[in-house]
Enzyme design. Structure first.
Site, PDB file in Angstrom:
ATOM      1  N   GLN A  85      -5.337  33.686 -34.386  1.00 28.71           N
ATOM      2  CA  GLN A  85      -6.499  32.800 -34.437  1.00 28.71           C
ATOM      3  C   GLN A  85      -7.542  33.210 -33.402  1.00 28.71           C
ATOM      4  OE1 GLN A  85      -4.498  29.064 -33.647  1.00 28.71           O
ATOM      5  NE2 GLN A  85      -3.381  30.008 -31.966  1.00 28.71           N
ATOM      6  N   ASP A  95      -1.053  24.642 -24.313  1.00 28.86           N
ATOM      7  CA  ASP A  95      -1.810  24.321 -23.093  1.00 28.86           C
ATOM      8  C   ASP A  95      -0.915  23.797 -21.979  1.00 28.86           C
ATOM      9  OD1 ASP A  95      -1.699  21.230 -23.392  1.00 28.86           O
ATOM     10  OD2 ASP A  95      -2.573  21.888 -25.281  1.00 28.86           O
ATOM     11  N   GLU A 115       5.947  28.279 -28.549  1.00 27.52           N
ATOM     12  CA  GLU A 115       4.535  28.454 -28.919  1.00 27.52           C
ATOM     13  C   GLU A 115       4.370  29.838 -29.542  1.00 27.52           C
ATOM     14  OE1 GLU A 115       0.909  28.814 -29.804  1.00 27.52           O
ATOM     15  OE2 GLU A 115       1.274  26.888 -28.812  1.00 27.52           O
ATOM     16  N   ASP A 129       8.163  31.981 -32.967  1.00 26.25           N
ATOM     17  CA  ASP A 129       7.904  31.175 -34.156  1.00 26.25           C
ATOM     18  C   ASP A 129       8.766  29.918 -34.129  1.00 26.25           C
ATOM     19  OD1 ASP A 129       7.643  30.121 -36.709  1.00 26.25           O
ATOM     20  OD2 ASP A 129       7.566  32.083 -37.674  1.00 26.25           O
ATOM     21  N   GLY A 130       8.113  28.763 -34.075  1.00 27.33           N
ATOM     22  CA  GLY A 130       8.846  27.497 -34.046  1.00 27.33           C
ATOM     23  C   GLY A 130       9.661  27.266 -35.299  1.00 27.33           C
ATOM     24  N   ASP A 142       3.243  19.650 -31.624  1.00 25.10           N
ATOM     25  CA  ASP A 142       1.819  19.608 -31.280  1.00 25.10           C
ATOM     26  C   ASP A 142       1.170  20.828 -31.915  1.00 25.10           C
ATOM     27  OD1 ASP A 142      -0.673  19.290 -30.205  1.00 25.10           O
ATOM     28  OD2 ASP A 142      -0.105  19.860 -28.170  1.00 25.10           O
ATOM     29  N   SER A 143       0.734  20.665 -33.148  1.00 23.20           N
ATOM     30  CA  SER A 143       0.220  21.800 -33.908  1.00 23.20           C
ATOM     31  C   SER A 143      -1.224  21.557 -34.318  1.00 23.20           C
ATOM     32  CB  SER A 143       1.063  22.011 -35.169  1.00 23.20           C
ATOM     33  OG  SER A 143       0.852  20.953 -36.082  1.00 23.20           O
ATOM     34  N   THR A 144      -1.826  22.606 -34.861  1.00 22.32           N
ATOM     35  CA  THR A 144      -3.120  22.447 -35.513  1.00 22.32           C
ATOM     36  C   THR A 144      -2.898  21.705 -36.829  1.00 22.32           C
ATOM     37  OG1 THR A 144      -2.843  24.590 -36.601  1.00 22.32           O
ATOM     38  CG2 THR A 144      -3.991  24.578 -34.486  1.00 22.32           C
ATOM     39  N   ASP A 145      -3.969  21.436 -37.552  1.00 20.93           N
ATOM     40  CA  ASP A 145      -3.848  20.829 -38.872  1.00 20.93           C
ATOM     41  C   ASP A 145      -3.116  21.787 -39.816  1.00 20.93           C
ATOM     42  OD1 ASP A 145      -5.139  18.334 -38.442  1.00 20.93           O
ATOM     43  OD2 ASP A 145      -7.062  19.373 -38.351  1.00 20.93           O
TER      44      ASP A 145
END
Length: 286
Positions: free
Chosen positions: A32, A87, A107, A139-140, A158-161
């Site tokens: 990303q 973060d 992460e 990789d989770g 806690d991920s992105t959409d």
């Protein structure tokens, strides 16, 4: 001097913008586009693929609600798995709980961790060096698939959409394995978007989670930079009673965990109230 603005690109026909004083970092990772900006209004801001992920000014809302609610609802969580959260904020808040013996954080994008350590050091604080923390760049999905049965008491996603790198964290296979590696009273929470704008996200992920968990719900938090009203945090558990605890019991557990007086948004009262959903949100649950 001409103003320089960061325009968020989450929605095609509605958005927000931040006036920034400088761009601190911009990295195209294998996964990303990552950028960090300095602003007067919100401190430092991290974006992933043009979408605001966290700001120094309001990160406490999201971090506190994503961690304190499931850990205190469980009441005896010793082993916690964190997926994403590069973060470091979730890791820091998990490790505030004295009863936590191990916090595994997986992460996928090491660049997020590196940039957060360099430019957002206050968010993760000293959590990176806590001996109870096991930080894995990987990789989770693979980690959850390979973890042994009953390995964790709480899983925090806690991920992105569910687009791009975050999409696989919303699949049937992920939730099935999450249920398998949780203890009998285990809980998994994950962000489900802002239902005023992303109602399909809450509805679809709730339907998927209900295939593998006997109790599926959601709770809310008002994070200013997640525009559109309440952010929903999806709840999947094996014990419905964990979402119906009285304020007095949550306060007792917070005291025992050592977090009383250390939050800016979470409180025992907010904890309990967050499960009482407005009808426009509740109608998207099973």
């Amino acid at each position: 001097m001409t103003d320089t603005w960061l325009n968020e690109t989450l929605y095609p026909d509605w958005g927000q913008r931040f006036r920034f004083t400088r761009q601190l970092a911009r990295v195209q990772s294998p996964f990303q586009d990552i950028a960090i900006f300095e602003t007067d209004s919100h401190g430092r801001v991290m974006t992933l693929d043009g979408v605001v992920q966290i700001t120094e000014r309001d990160e406490f809302v999201y971090q506190e609600m994503l961690t304190h609610v499931p850990l205190l609802a469980h009441g005896a969580a010793k082993n916690v798995l964190i997926i994403g959260a590069g973060d470091g904020g979730v890791l820091k808040h998990v490790l505030m709980h004295k009863g936590v013996e191990r916090a595994v954080m997986v992460e996928i994008d090491g660049e997020v961790i590196d940039l957060a350590k360099r430019f957002l050091s206050g968010i993760g604080g000293d959590a990176w060096n806590d001996p109870r923390a096991d930080v894995i760049v990987g990789d989770g999905i693979d980690y959850v698939a390979q973890a042994p049965d009953g390995a964790f008491d709480v899983i925090i996603v806690d991920s992105t959409d569910p687009i791009g790198v975050g999409e696989v964290l919303f699949t049937d296979a992920f939730y099935q394995n999450a249920a398998r590696i949780l203890t009998p009273r285990g809980i998994v929470v994950n962000q489900c978007g802002v239902p005023f704008m992303q109602a399909d996200e809450l509805a679809e992920t709730s339907r998927r989670r209900a295939q593998f968990f006997s109790h599926v719900s959601a709770y809310v938090a008002a994070v200013p930079t997640y525009v559109g009203g309440y952010m929903t945090l999806g709840w999947s558990g094996k014990d419905a009673a964990s979402t119906r605890l009285p304020v007095e019991e949550i306060a007792r557990r917070a005291e025992a965990a050592g977090i009383t007086g250390k939050s800016q948004y979470w409180s025992p009262e907010i904890h309990v109230a967050s499960f009482w959903l407005p009808p426009y949100i509740a109608k998207h649950l099973p």
